[in-house]
Scaffold this motif. Sequence first.
Motif, PDB file in Angstrom:
ATOM      1  N   GLN A   9       0.836  -1.194   0.000  1.00 57.89           N
ATOM      2  CA  GLN A   9       0.000   0.000   0.000  1.00 57.89           C
ATOM      3  C   GLN A   9       0.876   1.250   0.000  1.00 57.89           C
ATOM      4  N   GLY A  10       2.069   1.136   0.601  1.00 59.11           N
ATOM      5  CA  GLY A  10       2.997   2.257   0.603  1.00 59.11           C
ATOM      6  C   GLY A  10       3.508   2.604  -0.782  1.00 59.11           C
ATOM      7  N   VAL A  11       3.558   1.597  -1.679  1.00 59.81           N
ATOM      8  CA  VAL A  11       3.937   1.874  -3.070  1.00 59.81           C
ATOM      9  C   VAL A  11       2.950   2.865  -3.676  1.00 59.81           C
ATOM     10  N   GLY A  12       1.654   2.587  -3.468  1.00 55.78           N
ATOM     11  CA  GLY A  12       0.632   3.492  -3.996  1.00 55.78           C
ATOM     12  C   GLY A  12       0.713   4.866  -3.379  1.00 55.78           C
ATOM     13  N   ALA A  13       0.830   4.922  -2.052  1.00 46.48           N
ATOM     14  CA  ALA A  13       0.884   6.220  -1.376  1.00 46.48           C
ATOM     15  C   ALA A  13       2.112   7.014  -1.790  1.00 46.48           C
ATOM     16  N   SER A  14       3.241   6.330  -1.930  1.00 44.50           N
ATOM     17  CA  SER A  14       4.481   7.025  -2.283  1.00 44.50           C
ATOM     18  C   SER A  14       4.443   7.564  -3.703  1.00 44.50           C
ATOM     19  N   LEU A  15       4.020   6.731  -4.652  1.00 45.52           N
ATOM     20  CA  LEU A  15       3.943   7.189  -6.035  1.00 45.52           C
ATOM     21  C   LEU A  15       2.931   8.315  -6.206  1.00 45.52           C
ATOM     22  N   SER A  16       1.868   8.261  -5.408  1.00 45.80           N
ATOM     23  CA  SER A  16       0.801   9.257  -5.562  1.00 45.80           C
ATOM     24  C   SER A  16       1.279  10.660  -5.244  1.00 45.80           C
ATOM     25  N   ASN A  17       2.193  10.775  -4.300  1.00 48.31           N
ATOM     26  CA  ASN A  17       2.612  12.103  -3.864  1.00 48.31           C
ATOM     27  C   ASN A  17       3.340  12.870  -4.967  1.00 48.31           C
ATOM     28  N   ILE A  18       4.236  12.173  -5.651  1.00 49.91           N
ATOM     29  CA  ILE A  18       4.966  12.857  -6.717  1.00 49.91           C
ATOM     30  C   ILE A  18       4.066  13.077  -7.934  1.00 49.91           C
ATOM     31  N   VAL A  19       3.154  12.119  -8.196  1.00 48.33           N
ATOM     32  CA  VAL A  19       2.193  12.302  -9.291  1.00 48.33           C
ATOM     33  C   VAL A  19       1.267  13.467  -8.993  1.00 48.33           C
ATOM     34  N   ALA A  20       0.786  13.553  -7.753  1.00 49.40           N
ATOM     35  CA  ALA A  20      -0.107  14.652  -7.372  1.00 49.40           C
ATOM     36  C   ALA A  20       0.595  16.001  -7.489  1.00 49.40           C
ATOM     37  N   GLY A  21       1.877  16.045  -7.089  1.00 47.09           N
ATOM     38  CA  GLY A  21       2.627  17.293  -7.229  1.00 47.09           C
ATOM     39  C   GLY A  21       2.753  17.710  -8.684  1.00 47.09           C
ATOM     40  N   TRP A  22       3.014  16.739  -9.562  1.00 42.46           N
ATOM     41  CA  TRP A  22       3.128  17.032 -10.998  1.00 42.46           C
ATOM     42  C   TRP A  22       1.778  17.488 -11.564  1.00 42.46           C
ATOM     43  N   LEU A  23       0.696  16.797 -11.214  1.00 44.72           N
ATOM     44  CA  LEU A  23      -0.638  17.177 -11.694  1.00 44.72           C
ATOM     45  C   LEU A  23      -1.008  18.587 -11.241  1.00 44.72           C
ATOM     46  N   THR A  24      -0.663  18.909 -10.009  1.00 45.00           N
ATOM     47  CA  THR A  24      -0.968  20.242  -9.480  1.00 45.00           C
ATOM     48  C   THR A  24      -0.197  21.312 -10.233  1.00 45.00           C
ATOM     49  N   ASP A  25       1.069  21.048 -10.520  1.00 41.68           N
ATOM     50  CA  ASP A  25       1.865  22.009 -11.291  1.00 41.68           C
ATOM     51  C   ASP A  25       1.308  22.182 -12.708  1.00 41.68           C
ATOM     52  N   GLN A  26       0.770  21.096 -13.287  1.00 42.39           N
ATOM     53  CA  GLN A  26       0.290  21.142 -14.673  1.00 42.39           C
ATOM     54  C   GLN A  26      -1.109  21.748 -14.798  1.00 42.39           C
ATOM     55  N   GLY A  27      -2.022  21.354 -13.906  1.00 44.39           N
ATOM     56  CA  GLY A  27      -3.415  21.769 -14.071  1.00 44.39           C
ATOM     57  C   GLY A  27      -4.090  22.298 -12.829  1.00 44.39           C
ATOM     58  N   GLY A  28      -3.331  22.544 -11.770  1.00 44.86           N
ATOM     59  CA  GLY A  28      -3.913  23.071 -10.552  1.00 44.86           C
ATOM     60  C   GLY A  28      -4.405  21.973  -9.618  1.00 44.86           C
ATOM     61  N   TYR A  29      -4.857  22.394  -8.449  1.00 50.42           N
ATOM     62  CA  TYR A  29      -5.284  21.441  -7.435  1.00 50.42           C
ATOM     63  C   TYR A  29      -6.501  20.626  -7.876  1.00 50.42           C
ATOM     64  N   SER A  30      -7.430  21.243  -8.619  1.00 52.13           N
ATOM     65  CA  SER A  30      -8.657  20.539  -9.019  1.00 52.13           C
ATOM     66  C   SER A  30      -8.352  19.310  -9.861  1.00 52.13           C
TER      67      SER A  30
END
Length: 407
Positions: A353-374
Amino acid sequence: MTAPISSDLRRSIYALAALNFFLADARDGLGPFLDGFLATRGWEPFTLGLLATIGGVLGMVATPLFGALVDASSRKRTLIILPVVLVTAMALWTLATPNNFSVFGGQSATAVVGAVIGPALMGLTLGLVGEKRFSDQVSRNEFWNHAGNVFSLGAIYIGSLYFGLNGVVGLMLLTALAAIIATLAINPAHIDNRVARGMGAKEQDDGPSGLSVLTHSKGLILLALVLMIFHFGNAPISRLIAQDFSIQLGSPFRTTAITTGISQVSMIVMALIAPWLITRFGLGFVFVVALMALPIRGVIAGSFSDFAAIYPVQFLDGVGAGLIGIATPLAAERILSGTGRFNVGLGAVMTVQGVGASLSNIVAGWLTDQGGYSLAYFVHGGVAAFALLLFMFGAKAIAPEPRKGVA
């Protein structure tokens, strides 16, 4: 029929409740406040995501190893006390000098030593109350843990309001000390170390725990995959909310106290009703409710930008993460009952489950930089639909009925 609890054992169980109450603040260091604290000091979402990913990967590697250590060790209290001391020290270091070295170094160390607390607490609980009382005690643990979180959040809100950073530091020291005292109040003679590792009364101990239990159990594999997908979707949302509104409102500690407090109150409610839900509808039903909450949470978070939206969003966090937190060790205990490898198996599940949580953080940061928090909210909330589908496919293996004679 379950035997009555002696007065001596009851005192240890009361101490376990106190431990869960104070451990809520002492086990994670800065915990949910870290992102808001660093965001107001100019740290970018991608960098914060990278920080969370590094910590997640380190914790992921350490967790199954510590699970095996918990199975083999008769000093479970020590495996809680030492991490509490080290995690608190690392958090104070980060607050004192929030530079790259202290933040990345401190949080990496926190992730490694903090990874032992979860397996140690579950092993201690199982060894203290036994198989029959484990389900109800896990719910009680969660109740006191979330009650401690609410207390801590309120205290941090007031302390930071009147005393600034010194109030936060003082509270961290007090809760760490209280957690240590509560741990020492648990009588080690009351902890059955064979039961704590998932051994029944008649089974033979088959030696030290091994990671092969993960590959030999269909239920455990499916449970790990469901949790990996769920945590990939769920893990970054509260962090992003803390970043977003801390920047908007310019008050990281008070803003995070409010947003996190809502989810913690919701988790308290879930901890209170979970035993009834499991008894009345079964463990599988609890999983379904938890997994359904996340897609709804992502849609609401992505559709509304007002601060008021955090109330339903964080309430649903309490429903999803709160019920998953209770259901996961119960499912692992049922799957691994009698194997003597409960803690290493639970640690292996937490690793995946930590694999998912860990990968999500960097993906979420990239998505936020690209298209905002929404954009990040929509994507991560939608991912949970796949976790629900996978659970429905393997529900009987993931959430089996308890062994005959075990409530």
